[in-house]
Design a protein around this motif. Structure first.
Motif, mmCIF file in Angstrom:
data_model
loop_
_atom_site.group_PDB
_atom_site.id
_atom_site.type_symbol
_atom_site.label_atom_id
_atom_site.label_comp_id
_atom_site.label_asym_id
_atom_site.label_seq_id
_atom_site.Cartn_x
_atom_site.Cartn_y
_atom_site.Cartn_z
ATOM 1 N N LEU A 161 0.839 -1.186 0.000
ATOM 2 C CA LEU A 161 0.000 0.000 0.000
ATOM 3 C C LEU A 161 0.877 1.240 0.000
ATOM 4 N N THR A 162 0.518 2.222 -0.811
ATOM 5 C CA THR A 162 1.272 3.474 -0.889
ATOM 6 C C THR A 162 0.313 4.641 -0.731
ATOM 7 N N THR A 163 0.712 5.630 0.050
ATOM 8 C CA THR A 163 -0.141 6.792 0.261
ATOM 9 C C THR A 163 0.709 8.036 0.479
ATOM 10 N N ASP A 164 0.172 9.177 0.070
ATOM 11 C CA ASP A 164 0.881 10.438 0.258
ATOM 12 C C ASP A 164 0.424 11.173 1.514
ATOM 13 N N ILE A 165 -0.308 10.520 2.365
ATOM 14 C CA ILE A 165 -0.776 11.140 3.600
ATOM 15 C C ILE A 165 0.392 11.386 4.550
ATOM 16 N N ALA A 166 0.259 12.422 5.360
ATOM 17 C CA ALA A 166 1.213 12.683 6.446
ATOM 18 C C ALA A 166 0.587 12.145 7.725
ATOM 19 N N ILE A 167 1.233 11.160 8.332
ATOM 20 C CA ILE A 167 0.673 10.504 9.505
ATOM 21 C C ILE A 167 1.787 9.983 10.402
ATOM 22 N N ASP A 168 1.531 9.986 11.672
ATOM 23 C CA ASP A 168 2.467 9.445 12.651
ATOM 24 C C ASP A 168 2.632 7.939 12.433
ATOM 25 N N LYS A 169 3.866 7.457 12.558
ATOM 26 C CA LYS A 169 4.151 6.047 12.298
ATOM 27 C C LYS A 169 3.353 5.127 13.215
ATOM 28 N N GLN A 187 0.654 2.283 11.980
ATOM 29 C CA GLN A 187 0.725 0.868 12.329
ATOM 30 C C GLN A 187 -0.555 0.396 13.003
ATOM 31 N N GLU A 188 -1.109 1.216 13.886
ATOM 32 C CA GLU A 188 -2.355 0.842 14.561
ATOM 33 C C GLU A 188 -3.490 0.673 13.557
ATOM 34 N N ALA A 189 -3.571 1.598 12.601
ATOM 35 C CA ALA A 189 -4.639 1.529 11.599
ATOM 36 C C ALA A 189 -4.498 0.275 10.746
ATOM 37 N N VAL A 190 -3.284 -0.008 10.277
ATOM 38 C CA VAL A 190 -3.057 -1.178 9.440
ATOM 39 C C VAL A 190 -3.353 -2.460 10.215
ATOM 40 N N SER A 191 -2.836 -2.555 11.428
ATOM 41 C CA SER A 191 -3.036 -3.769 12.224
ATOM 42 C C SER A 191 -4.503 -4.015 12.520
ATOM 43 N N ASP A 192 -5.248 -2.942 12.735
ATOM 44 C CA ASP A 192 -6.670 -3.082 13.044
ATOM 45 C C ASP A 192 -7.475 -3.461 11.802
ATOM 46 N N VAL A 193 -7.172 -2.839 10.679
ATOM 47 C CA VAL A 193 -7.936 -3.069 9.452
ATOM 48 C C VAL A 193 -7.768 -4.499 8.940
ATOM 49 N N LYS A 246 -6.049 10.223 17.119
ATOM 50 C CA LYS A 246 -7.175 9.521 16.511
ATOM 51 C C LYS A 246 -8.391 10.450 16.407
ATOM 52 N N ASN A 247 -8.273 11.398 15.494
ATOM 53 C CA ASN A 247 -9.336 12.373 15.283
ATOM 54 C C ASN A 247 -10.132 12.011 14.017
ATOM 55 N N GLU A 248 -10.920 12.957 13.528
ATOM 56 C CA GLU A 248 -11.746 12.700 12.341
ATOM 57 C C GLU A 248 -10.891 12.384 11.115
ATOM 58 N N ASP A 249 -9.738 13.050 10.999
ATOM 59 C CA ASP A 249 -8.847 12.785 9.873
ATOM 60 C C ASP A 249 -8.342 11.345 9.910
ATOM 61 N N TYR A 250 -8.025 10.878 11.097
ATOM 62 C CA TYR A 250 -7.569 9.495 11.255
ATOM 63 C C TYR A 250 -8.675 8.517 10.850
ATOM 64 N N ILE A 251 -9.896 8.806 11.256
ATOM 65 C CA ILE A 251 -11.023 7.938 10.919
ATOM 66 C C ILE A 251 -11.258 7.920 9.410
#
Length: 407
Positions: free
Chosen positions: A195-203, A207-213, A249-254
């Motif tokens: 997966l590749t994305t141009d988003i700016a996000i904390d590592k 990882q939490e998002a990927v592991s959960d999804v 974990k705000n609206e942008d994260y969701i």
């Protein structure tokens, strides 16, 4: 969010290339290169199989180090699993070739392999492939598509997708590709997915998002009950969308996580439908379970049963096979609460009602089960939890494909 054309090159700053290195195959491309113009924060999930390929151990080290990832080199044909020190050395040689060709640290280069277990990789061909691909890296959608084709083994179609969405006025893109057709019964994520994305996000949040999804996407597919030695999912984020960096974990994260769920579910279902020898996508939807874990266990048991898979292939509405699989799944339930239906584009048919079989129209059942996608829908009537699992039917061709896989 909207689906757009492309795959791993859809997001800003990502390039790809592929080549025919003749690692094992002599009639197709068999190496792919995915590269980001900027170093990326990365996340990954890997096989739970105790026997792990050398490339899995190499990539885990990068992900767990906290350092950046800037490229991934993939080969098909040979898995580089059960290959000892020589296999690990092949990973390093591949990464150092990328370092020499592009001037990026070899510690930021991930590697992935798929194919036959127990064979050593031809390092000279790997290095030559990296050097060749480094001169043809391109950000076009076609380059990404060709990369998705180069990682195929027994897959019959390539698998890629991209989506775009808005975060605080900035357009963010997420793309991905995957391969997988056999040896699919993941206990972490899947065979190979990138997966590749141009988003700016904390590592850490990435990882939490990927592991959960992956729990409700790649972890919910099965083809043959075999968990591969090489299962790897890598996600790279380079920040070029220039959104305000997501650090909580705000609206942008969701919003990002929802996009990640969509992409991963799409790729997971594509792999299940393309199972070795498969003619149908076999889906199990469980609702009304006591809790999420029960729902997952029950739905995976249904699609994972060889008898269930054979029934789907034969268009046999033998609901007892699905109830039997649920019964040995490990989930505790009362069969007198269960309702079971068959569904497809041809309609819906209830065949079991709270412990009692229903006399149903066999012709209608056959019509439903002849469709390309067949769903077993189960209401447990014990709670609010639900889950969906995906698999495929079991055909004669599965045995034919795997009887001579090395040749």
């Amino acid at each position: 969010m909207k689906t757009i054309d492309g795959g791993v090159t859809a997001a800003k700053g990502f390039k790809a290339s592929s080549c025919q290195a003749e690692i094992k195959y002599k009639d197709r491309t068999d190496m792919a290169f995915v590269y980001s113009e900027l170093p990326c924060v990365c996340a990954g999930t890997f096989t739970s199989n105790v026997v792990k390929a050398a490339c899995v151990m190499w990539d885990k080290k990068i992900v767990e180090s906290g350092g950046p990832m800037q490229a991934v080199v993939i080969n098909s044909g040979i898995a580089n699993a059960c290959t000892g020190k020589e296999g690990f050395d092949a990973c390093e040689a591949t990464a150092r070739a990328a370092e020499g060709a592009l001037g990026i640290p070899y510690t930021s280069v991930a590697v992935a392999s798929t194919g036959v277990i127990g064979m050593q990789l031809p390092v000279d061909k790997l290095v030559a492939g990296v050097e060749k691909m480094s001169t043809t890296l391109d950000g076009s959608l076609l380059a990404g598509t060709e990369a998705s084709k180069a990682i195929m083994t027994t897959d019959t179609v390539n698998k890629e997708i991209a989506v775009s969405f808005e975060i605080a006025g900035k357009t963010v893109t997420l793309g991905g590709m995957s391969k997988g057709s056999g040896m699919i019964h993941p206990n972490m994520c899947t065979m190979l997915a990138f997966l590749t994305t141009d988003i700016a996000i904390d590592k850490t949040l990435l990882q939490e998002a990927v592991s959960d999804v992956v729990k409700d996407t790649f972890n919910m597919i099965t083809v043959d009950g075999d968990t591969s030695t090489n299962d790897t999912l890598l996600c790279m984020a380079n920040g070029l969308a220039e959104n305000e960096k997501i650090t909580e974990k705000n609206e942008d994260y969701i919003t990002f996580k929802n996009a990640l769920m969509f992409v991963c579910e799409y790729l997971a279902k594509k792999m299940a439908a393309d199972g070795e020898g498969a003619s149908k996508l076999f889906e199990a939807k469980v609702i009304g379970a006591k809790d999420k874990q029960d729902a997952r266990v029950l739905s995976r048991a249904i699609v994972g049963s060889n008898l269930s898979k054979a029934a789907i292939y034969g268009c046999d509405a033998n609901f007892g096979r699905f109830l039997c699989a649920m019964g040995y799944s490990g989930a505790d339930f009362d069969q007198n609460d269960v309702e079971l239906y068959f569904e497809s584009a041809a309609g819906r048919l209830k065949v079991f009602d709270k412990g009692t079989p229903i006399v149903f129209d066999e012709d209608k059942a056959l019509e439903i089960m002849k469709e390309d996608t067949v769903t077993v829908f189960v209401n447990m009537n014990e709670g609010e939890a639900m889950a969906t699992a995906w698999g495929c039917d079991l055909t004669y061709d599965y045995v034919k494909i795997n009887a001579d896989y090395r040749s």
